[in-house]
Design a protein around this motif. Structure first.
Motif, PDB file in Angstrom:
ATOM      1  N   VAL A  56      -4.405  48.398  59.685  1.00  0.00           N
ATOM      2  CA  VAL A  56      -5.258  49.306  58.910  1.00  0.00           C
ATOM      3  C   VAL A  56      -4.670  49.525  57.523  1.00  0.00           C
TER       4      VAL A  56
ATOM      5  N   ALA B 286      -4.866  46.196  55.272  1.00  0.00           N
ATOM      6  CA  ALA B 286      -6.250  45.815  54.959  1.00  0.00           C
ATOM      7  C   ALA B 286      -6.872  46.810  53.982  1.00  0.00           C
ATOM      8  N   ARG B 287      -6.607  48.095  54.208  1.00  0.00           N
ATOM      9  CA  ARG B 287      -7.169  49.130  53.327  1.00  0.00           C
ATOM     10  C   ARG B 287      -6.569  49.035  51.923  1.00  0.00           C
TER      11      ARG B 287
ATOM     12  N   TYR C  31      -7.989  46.120  49.917  1.00  0.00           N
ATOM     13  CA  TYR C  31      -9.379  46.324  49.459  1.00  0.00           C
ATOM     14  C   TYR C  31      -9.431  47.244  48.240  1.00  0.00           C
TER      15      TYR C  31
ATOM     16  N   GLN D  77      -9.621  41.271  49.639  1.00  0.00           N
ATOM     17  CA  GLN D  77     -10.201  41.229  50.989  1.00  0.00           C
ATOM     18  C   GLN D  77      -9.277  40.451  51.925  1.00  0.00           C
TER      19      GLN D  77
ATOM     20  N   LEU E  98     -10.612  49.006  63.333  1.00  0.00           N
ATOM     21  CA  LEU E  98     -10.602  49.072  61.861  1.00  0.00           C
ATOM     22  C   LEU E  98     -11.789  49.864  61.330  1.00  0.00           C
TER      23      LEU E  98
ATOM     24  N   VAL F 210     -12.210  51.162  57.611  1.00  0.00           N
ATOM     25  CA  VAL F 210     -12.017  49.861  56.947  1.00  0.00           C
ATOM     26  C   VAL F 210     -13.192  48.992  57.375  1.00  0.00           C
TER      27      VAL F 210
ATOM     28  N   THR G 280     -15.277  46.241  58.484  1.00  0.00           N
ATOM     29  CA  THR G 280     -14.810  44.972  59.051  1.00  0.00           C
ATOM     30  C   THR G 280     -15.906  44.309  59.871  1.00  0.00           C
TER      31      THR G 280
ATOM     32  N   ALA H 224     -14.261  44.816  53.799  1.00  0.00           N
ATOM     33  CA  ALA H 224     -12.856  44.775  53.391  1.00  0.00           C
ATOM     34  C   ALA H 224     -12.112  43.690  54.150  1.00  0.00           C
TER      35      ALA H 224
END
Length: 448
Positions: free
Chosen positions: A17, A20-21, A24, A35, A53, A58, A60, A85
């Motif tokens: 998390v 990935a966050r 983005y 991404q 996610l 996030v 997804t 994202a």
């Protein structure tokens, strides 16, 4: 490249998390959001990770070959537009679609129950960073020390991470398997109509990694009645020319020749490639895991561990939940019902399931109705995209049978194969008015 050590699966999720966050929220000099492509080891886990996610804000999507064409295209478009994202996928994406991602995250370093190879790993990290979109590409490996995904795996996830990052890619040697070589030589003979031996030798030398001599290949083609050998060179027979147009291997065409009088076109087509991408649904999987308590059971219907469990557990039904007993009993009555000594490990189960799916299609049912019926009746799940692609393959095989039957002047088999294709190819989406008529007709039949 970054290696992040995670104490357990829960800590992996938190890292997932976070990275990935953060990616983005970063914007490149080309004004594109960062991404992520997240690789994991199974389709089922794709959905679990995507759900987690999304719950953590996030955006997804899941992407794998089991989705329908339209579903895949929708994910591709929305990802390219920057709506998502992240996309969670299996290792299969590494050699497939071009997603404009700035970061790849390895939630797992396995593909199914096998560790990634160095070549596969390099193919996958090559997804990170696209010219004209991002300033750089990043690869993050989430590693759980001492982690294995199956008892048969050598080494642990931390060992594999070190190897993937330090070992060179193994050299690749092209080798053309015997059947592929026969197919290529036959295609060359058909294309040149009546080549001289000199022309054929020149063509043979251009093959990529031939595994057998030209003389041996010509002998095999002659034995299969694909070519006739003359003093000035080989010439394709009618069967050889028909085979070259079907994209079947000469060996497959030869097996069809032997079965065409005794089997229906549909049976022959199914035997060439039965449907096998079928999995236990979540409800049954939970019941089995609760009964098992420890150990690993494959989710694919035809996995050895699941078949072994089915065979041994039915000897002591009192210890099993009713759902498991009833489902296994139905499988044995309707899928694994042959008299082979090897049952259920023979191929008959795959062929029987294929017949069941074809019968559903001929009712006619669309993809969603077929997946729903499999779920309700057998506690099995198949991805609509997998079913669609299998029907496409089945149709190719039926066309091949039709063409070969013409060579043997078997017009009845040709007509039957072509009629079966028409029934399968009927529109998958039935208009609402017509659907009501079909439903009413089915209801009246059941009532009578």
């Amino acid at each position: 490249r970054h290696v992040i050590i995670s104490r357990d699966a829960e800590e992996k999720l938190k890292h997932l998390v976070s990275y990935a966050r953060a990616e983005y929220h970063h914007t490149s000099s080309h004004n594109y959001h960062g991404q992520s492509i997240i690789f994991t080891n199974s389709r089922k886990h794709c959905y679990e990770l995507a759900s987690y996610l999304n719950r953590n804000r996030v955006k997804t999507a899941v992407y794998h070959s089991g989705l329908t064409f339209n579903e895949r295209k929708e994910v591709e478009k929305r990802f390219e537009d920057g709506f998502y994202a992240a996309v969670v996928t299996t290792a299969a994406l590494g050699a497939g679609v071009d997603f404009p991602a700035s970061q790849v995250i390895f939630e797992s370093l396995a593909m199914g129950i096998k560790w990634l190879s160095v070549a596969e790993f390099h193919q996958m990290i090559g997804r990170a960073g696209r010219l004209g979109y991002h300033d750089r590409g990043k690869a993050i490996l989430l590693v759980e020390p001492d982690k294995k995904y199956h008892s048969s795996m050598d080494g642990t996830e931390d060992d594999v991470a070190f190897e993937l990052l330090t070992e060179p890619i193994e050299p690749v040697e092209a080798v053309m398997a015997g059947d592929k070589q026969l197919e290529q030589i036959l295609a060359t003979i058909v294309a040149l109509e009546h080549p001289t031996l000199k022309q054929l030798v020149i063509a043979y030398r251009k093959l990529l990694g031939p595994s057998e001599t030209l003389k041996s290949s010509l002998h095999q083609l002659k034995e299969l009645d694909m070519v006739s050998i003359y003093d000035d060179g080989p010439q394709a027979t009618n069967l050889g020319r028909a085979t070259a147009r079907t994209y079947l291997s000469p060996t497959q065409a030869g097996s069809i020749q032997k079965r065409i009088k005794a089997r229906s076109p549909l049976e022959i087509a199914i035997e060439l490639e039965p449907f096998s991408a079928i999995f236990v649904n979540n409800k049954l999987q939970s019941a089995i895991e609760h009964t098992l308590k420890s150990g690993y059971i494959g989710s694919n219907l035809f996995s050895g561990s699941l078949l072994e469990f089915m065979q041994t557990s039915l000897d002591d039904r009192s210890s099993l939940p009713t759902l498991v007993v009833n489902t296994f009993s139905r499988w044995q009555q309707e899928i694994f019902k042959c008299n082979c000594p090897e049952n259920p490990w023979c191929d008959c189960g795959q062929s029987e399931l294929s017949r069941i799916i074809v019968k559903m299609r001929l009712k006619p049912m669309n993809l969603k109705e077929i997946t729903k019926e499999l779920d309700i009746k057998y506690n099995l799940y198949a991805y609509p995209g997998d079913i669609y692609r299998w029907f496409d393959t089945l149709i190719h095989h039926l066309r091949a049978v039709a063409k070969l039957a013409l060579v043997f002047q078997d017009k009845k088999t040709t007509r039957l194969a072509l009629n079966t294709i028409k029934l399968i190819e009927r529109p998958w989406i039935v208009p609402k008015k017509k659907r009501k008529k079909i439903t009413a007709k089915r209801s009246s039949k059941k009532a009578s």
